[in-house]
Design a protein around this motif. Structure first.
Motif, PDB file in Angstrom:
ATOM      1  N   SER A  21       0.982  -0.444   4.785  1.00 24.14           N
ATOM      2  CA  SER A  21       1.560  -0.421   3.447  1.00 24.14           C
ATOM      3  C   SER A  21       1.163  -1.685   2.718  1.00 24.14           C
ATOM      4  O   SER A  21       0.912  -2.722   3.344  1.00 24.14           O
ATOM      5  N   CYS A  22       1.134  -1.611   1.407  1.00 24.46           N
ATOM      6  CA  CYS A  22       0.812  -2.772   0.577  1.00 24.46           C
ATOM      7  C   CYS A  22       1.699  -2.711  -0.653  1.00 24.46           C
ATOM      8  O   CYS A  22       1.548  -1.802  -1.483  1.00 24.46           O
ATOM      9  N   ALA A  23       2.610  -3.650  -0.749  1.00 19.16           N
ATOM     10  CA  ALA A  23       3.527  -3.701  -1.884  1.00 19.16           C
ATOM     11  C   ALA A  23       2.994  -4.669  -2.928  1.00 19.16           C
ATOM     12  O   ALA A  23       2.642  -5.810  -2.605  1.00 19.16           O
ATOM     13  N   ALA A  24       2.952  -4.214  -4.163  1.00 20.20           N
ATOM     14  CA  ALA A  24       2.388  -5.023  -5.247  1.00 20.20           C
ATOM     15  C   ALA A  24       3.480  -5.550  -6.169  1.00 20.20           C
ATOM     16  O   ALA A  24       4.352  -4.781  -6.601  1.00 20.20           O
ATOM     17  N   SER A  25       3.418  -6.828  -6.421  1.00 19.42           N
ATOM     18  CA  SER A  25       4.294  -7.445  -7.419  1.00 19.42           C
ATOM     19  C   SER A  25       3.461  -7.632  -8.677  1.00 19.42           C
ATOM     20  O   SER A  25       2.744  -8.625  -8.826  1.00 19.42           O
ATOM     21  N   ILE A  26       3.531  -6.650  -9.550  1.00 15.72           N
ATOM     22  CA  ILE A  26       2.710  -6.632 -10.758  1.00 15.72           C
ATOM     23  C   ILE A  26       3.421  -5.791 -11.790  1.00 15.72           C
ATOM     24  O   ILE A  26       4.083  -4.816 -11.443  1.00 15.72           O
ATOM     25  N   SER A  27       3.309  -6.181 -13.037  1.00  9.68           N
ATOM     26  CA  SER A  27       4.070  -5.480 -14.065  1.00  9.68           C
ATOM     27  C   SER A  27       3.573  -4.059 -14.296  1.00  9.68           C
ATOM     28  O   SER A  27       4.365  -3.131 -14.447  1.00  9.68           O
ATOM     29  N   ILE A  31      -2.496   1.535 -13.625  1.00 11.14           N
ATOM     30  CA  ILE A  31      -3.806   1.511 -14.273  1.00 11.14           C
ATOM     31  C   ILE A  31      -4.923   1.070 -13.335  1.00 11.14           C
ATOM     32  O   ILE A  31      -6.090   1.155 -13.683  1.00 11.14           O
ATOM     33  N   TYR A  32      -4.566   0.607 -12.144  1.00  3.92           N
ATOM     34  CA  TYR A  32      -5.550   0.037 -11.235  1.00  3.92           C
ATOM     35  C   TYR A  32      -6.059   1.033 -10.206  1.00  3.92           C
ATOM     36  O   TYR A  32      -5.324   1.903  -9.746  1.00  3.92           O
ATOM     37  N   VAL A  33      -7.313   0.848  -9.842  1.00  3.11           N
ATOM     38  CA  VAL A  33      -7.866   1.524  -8.677  1.00  3.11           C
ATOM     39  C   VAL A  33      -7.378   0.762  -7.451  1.00  3.11           C
ATOM     40  O   VAL A  33      -7.535  -0.464  -7.373  1.00  3.11           O
ATOM     41  N   THR A  34      -6.764   1.468  -6.521  1.00  9.23           N
ATOM     42  CA  THR A  34      -6.253   0.806  -5.320  1.00  9.23           C
ATOM     43  C   THR A  34      -7.254   0.982  -4.187  1.00  9.23           C
ATOM     44  O   THR A  34      -7.965   1.999  -4.116  1.00  9.23           O
ATOM     45  N   GLY A  35      -7.308  -0.009  -3.322  1.00  7.63           N
ATOM     46  CA  GLY A  35      -8.285   0.058  -2.250  1.00  7.63           C
ATOM     47  C   GLY A  35      -7.833  -0.633  -0.980  1.00  7.63           C
ATOM     48  O   GLY A  35      -6.904  -1.451  -0.993  1.00  7.63           O
ATOM     49  N   CYS A  95      -5.579  -5.015   1.267  1.00 10.30           N
ATOM     50  CA  CYS A  95      -5.427  -4.112   0.134  1.00 10.30           C
ATOM     51  C   CYS A  95      -5.918  -4.813  -1.134  1.00 10.30           C
ATOM     52  O   CYS A  95      -5.995  -6.048  -1.177  1.00 10.30           O
ATOM     53  N   SER A  96      -6.231  -4.011  -2.140  1.00  6.66           N
ATOM     54  CA  SER A  96      -6.794  -4.579  -3.364  1.00  6.66           C
ATOM     55  C   SER A  96      -6.444  -3.732  -4.574  1.00  6.66           C
ATOM     56  O   SER A  96      -6.111  -2.547  -4.447  1.00  6.66           O
TER      57      SER A  96
END
Length: 117
Positions: A21-27, A31-35, A95-96
């Protein structure tokens, strides 16, 4: 400040499964491509899988049919289900987030996956 935090790595026997799992702290996440990328000792970082904003996915040939990338935009989380793991899958997995086809803009710190008996 954007942060990506991976979890779920560990030691597993050949043939086993793990879910990263990859949790993102971003507003804004959707809109992003996840990788997912990985880097084995002595090797360059390589692409494992990507998932576009429209839900299209792409996989490295070495993981096709075994790995599945998914995303939950509401939870701002990326997943990588890894089945039928092999010793050659041993690596640090990152993750990216990327904008369209550009190189990743944001990276996690990585989680170790070790496949060994």
């Amino acid at each position: 400040q954007v942060q990506l935090v991976e979890s779920g790595g560990g030691l597993v026997q050949p043939g086993g499964s793990l879910r990263l799992s990859c949790a993102a702290s971003i507003s804004i996440f959707s809109i992003y491509v996840t990788g997912w990328y990985r880097q084995a000792p002595g090797k360059e970082r390589e692409l494992v899988a990507t998932s576009t904003t429209g839900g299209s996915t792409k996989y490295a040939d070495s993981v096709k049919g075994r790995f599945t990338i998914s995303r939950d935009n509401a939870k701002k989380t990326i997943y990588l289900q890894m089945n039928s793991l092999k010793s050659e899958d041993t690596a640090v997995y990152y993750c990216s987030l990327a904008v369209n086809d550009l190189p990743p803009r944001y990276w996690g710190r990585g989680t170790q996956v070790t496949v060994s008996s």
